[in-house]
Write a protein that holds these residues in place. Structure first.
Motif, PDB file in Angstrom:
ATOM      1  N   UNK A  41       0.842  -1.202   0.000  1.00 20.24           N
ATOM      2  CA  UNK A  41       0.000   0.000   0.000  1.00 20.24           C
ATOM      3  C   UNK A  41       0.873   1.247   0.000  1.00 20.24           C
ATOM      4  N   UNK A  42       0.324   2.323  -0.559  1.00 18.61           N
ATOM      5  CA  UNK A  42       1.019   3.611  -0.617  1.00 18.61           C
ATOM      6  C   UNK A  42       0.553   4.494   0.536  1.00 18.61           C
ATOM      7  N   UNK A 320       3.383   2.985  -9.358  1.00 23.30           N
ATOM      8  CA  UNK A 320       3.514   3.599  -8.042  1.00 23.30           C
ATOM      9  C   UNK A 320       3.718   5.108  -8.172  1.00 23.30           C
ATOM     10  N   UNK A 321       4.437   5.537  -9.214  1.00 22.07           N
ATOM     11  CA  UNK A 321       4.751   6.961  -9.369  1.00 22.07           C
ATOM     12  C   UNK A 321       3.488   7.790  -9.570  1.00 22.07           C
ATOM     13  N   UNK A 322       2.571   7.324 -10.412  1.00 23.80           N
ATOM     14  CA  UNK A 322       1.322   8.064 -10.613  1.00 23.80           C
ATOM     15  C   UNK A 322       0.467   7.999  -9.357  1.00 23.80           C
ATOM     16  N   UNK A 323       0.533   6.884  -8.619  1.00 23.22           N
ATOM     17  CA  UNK A 323      -0.198   6.795  -7.363  1.00 23.22           C
ATOM     18  C   UNK A 323       0.310   7.786  -6.333  1.00 23.22           C
ATOM     19  N   UNK A 324       1.621   7.926  -6.211  1.00 25.73           N
ATOM     20  CA  UNK A 324       2.189   8.902  -5.284  1.00 25.73           C
ATOM     21  C   UNK A 324       1.823  10.324  -5.680  1.00 25.73           C
ATOM     22  N   UNK A 329      -1.357  15.284  -4.639  1.00 22.10           N
ATOM     23  CA  UNK A 329      -2.336  16.269  -5.096  1.00 22.10           C
ATOM     24  C   UNK A 329      -3.700  16.122  -4.421  1.00 22.10           C
ATOM     25  N   UNK A 330      -3.748  15.304  -3.349  1.00 20.86           N
ATOM     26  CA  UNK A 330      -4.986  15.114  -2.584  1.00 20.86           C
ATOM     27  C   UNK A 330      -6.124  14.609  -3.468  1.00 20.86           C
ATOM     28  N   UNK A 331      -5.808  13.659  -4.335  1.00 16.16           N
ATOM     29  CA  UNK A 331      -6.791  13.107  -5.263  1.00 16.16           C
ATOM     30  C   UNK A 331      -7.251  11.704  -4.869  1.00 16.16           C
ATOM     31  N   UNK A 332      -7.032  11.344  -3.603  1.00 19.75           N
ATOM     32  CA  UNK A 332      -7.445  10.027  -3.106  1.00 19.75           C
ATOM     33  C   UNK A 332      -8.314  10.241  -1.876  1.00 19.75           C
ATOM     34  N   UNK A 333      -9.498   9.627  -1.861  1.00 22.09           N
ATOM     35  CA  UNK A 333     -10.416   9.806  -0.731  1.00 22.09           C
ATOM     36  C   UNK A 333     -11.160   8.513  -0.462  1.00 22.09           C
ATOM     37  N   UNK A 334     -11.102   8.060   0.788  1.00 28.10           N
ATOM     38  CA  UNK A 334     -11.893   6.918   1.215  1.00 28.10           C
ATOM     39  C   UNK A 334     -11.375   5.566   0.764  1.00 28.10           C
ATOM     40  N   UNK A 335     -10.260   5.528   0.034  1.00 29.25           N
ATOM     41  CA  UNK A 335      -9.692   4.258  -0.430  1.00 29.25           C
ATOM     42  C   UNK A 335      -8.200   4.256  -0.146  1.00 29.25           C
ATOM     43  N   UNK A 336      -7.616   3.082  -0.236  1.00 30.12           N
ATOM     44  CA  UNK A 336      -6.174   2.934  -0.084  1.00 30.12           C
ATOM     45  C   UNK A 336      -5.608   2.453  -1.413  1.00 30.12           C
TER      46      UNK A 336
END
Length: 344
Positions: A41-42, A320-324, A329-336
């Motif tokens: 997980x990131x 992984x690079x695009x995930x980081x 950029x605070x583009x992840x919410x409610x998921x891992x």
């Protein structure tokens, strides 16, 4: 037998770039396991390290990543209770690349490894260690590490707790542990659309952060309280949320924050403050880390702990690079976000 080299994602230096390269597959020392990684997980720290001089990052190029799940490949000398092929998950160690996640194989001390139950996938298991340890150390570890609630015989019926950032990975586990310890009311501060999900984890009330700004939070919280507020947990960990959490904490109450240091003045109100350093490899944290690792398989199997919702990245280290970047950029919410290394 494992290969002698593996593919890894490396950070060349502080303020440097990530790149993929081959590095040796480490050999387990006595008391250790070598694990073939199936999922990782990131976490935000993985992108923050790139442009920050963290004290524990001493050697470059470095492999990052702290949440790992996979299969035992080699059992080190003197290890009991583990066999090749056992499913396992664990917290990685960013201070040593041989114990980190963004590669195909990693080491783990056997006393900090957790067996993965059948009802939990590799991807789900990989979301647990870092976030869960932050929740567990803050709430359960003995003082001065945490609030000391580990004794499951002590229940908090008739008490309330408040979680800022209820939908964060840490916040979700805080809610579950508060439910496990019998708090009658668990109030979460999160986006309103997360209400049903957070209530499924154990929250009784949700204050919509999109409707109630931090400045208005103490008043809104008071309107929701039906019991004495015992604990406030700031799972966001910013100066602003720590300050809001302090204003919400009643005299004699407990404030816990994931921010690495205290930025608030608690005043002369008898409040207690805890800021968990939830790294199981640290000498002062290791004994309690063993305790939590020893409970996690059962808690997962029996549903006390429910893993975060997974968003799987494409297979390989490059995604992984695009995930980081999405995390940055605070583009992840409610998921891992969960990655899977290139197959061996």
């Amino acid at each position: 037998m494992p290969p002698t080299t593996q593919k890894a994602l490396l950070l060349e230096r502080v303020n440097g770039e990530f790149y993929t390269s081959a590095r040796p597959v480490p050999k387990p020392a006595p008391g250790e396991l070598l694990v073939k990684i199936q999922a990782f997980a990131l976490n935000p720290v993985d992108y923050k390290i790139q442009h920050s001089d963290f004290f524990f990052m001493k050697h470059f190029p470095a492999v990052l990543g702290s949440d790992i799940a996979g299969d035992v490949e080699v059992v080190g000398e003197g290890v009991q209770g583990w066999a090749k092929g056992d499913r396992v998950f664990f917290q990685g160690n960013l201070a040593d690349s041989d114990y980190a996640a963004f590669q195909q194989y990693a080491l783990v001390p056997s006393d900090l490894a957790i067996k993965c139950p059948e009802n939990t996938s590799y991807e789900q298991a990989s979301t647990i260690p870092v976030a869960f340890m932050a929740a567990a150390y803050g709430l359960l570890a003995p003082e001065p590490m945490g609030a000391g609630l580990y004794d499951a015989q002590v229940k908090f019926s008739g008490s309330s707790a408040f979680v800022l950032g209820g939908s964060t990975s840490v916040g979700q586990y805080v809610i579950q542990l508060l439910k496990f310890h019998g708090f009658s009311q668990i109030i979460a501060y999160a986006s309103g659309h997360q209400t049903q999900f957070l209530k499924s984890l154990g929250a009784t009330d949700v204050i919509d952060r999109k409707k109630v700004p931090l400045d208005d939070l103490p008043v809104a919280l008071e309107q929701h309280l039906t019991n004495e507020l015992k604990i406030t947990y700031d799972a966001v960990g910013s100066p602003e949320t720590q300050q809001a959490g302090n204003l919400c904490t009643l005299p004699g109450g407990i404030l816990i924050s994931t921010m690495p240091h205290k930025t608030v003045d608690l005043g002369d109100f008898g409040k207690k403050f805890f800021n968990p350093m939830a790294v199981v490899y640290l000498p002062e944290c290791r004994e309690f880390g063993r305790v939590i690792c020893g409970n996690l398989e059962e808690w997962l199997r029996t549903g006390v702990v429910i893993p975060s919702i997974v968003e799987a990245l494409p297979v390989g280290l490059e995604p992984v690079l695009s995930g980081l970047e999405r995390l940055r950029n605070n583009q992840v919410s409610g998921v891992k976000l969960v990655g899977r290394p290139d197959p061996v």
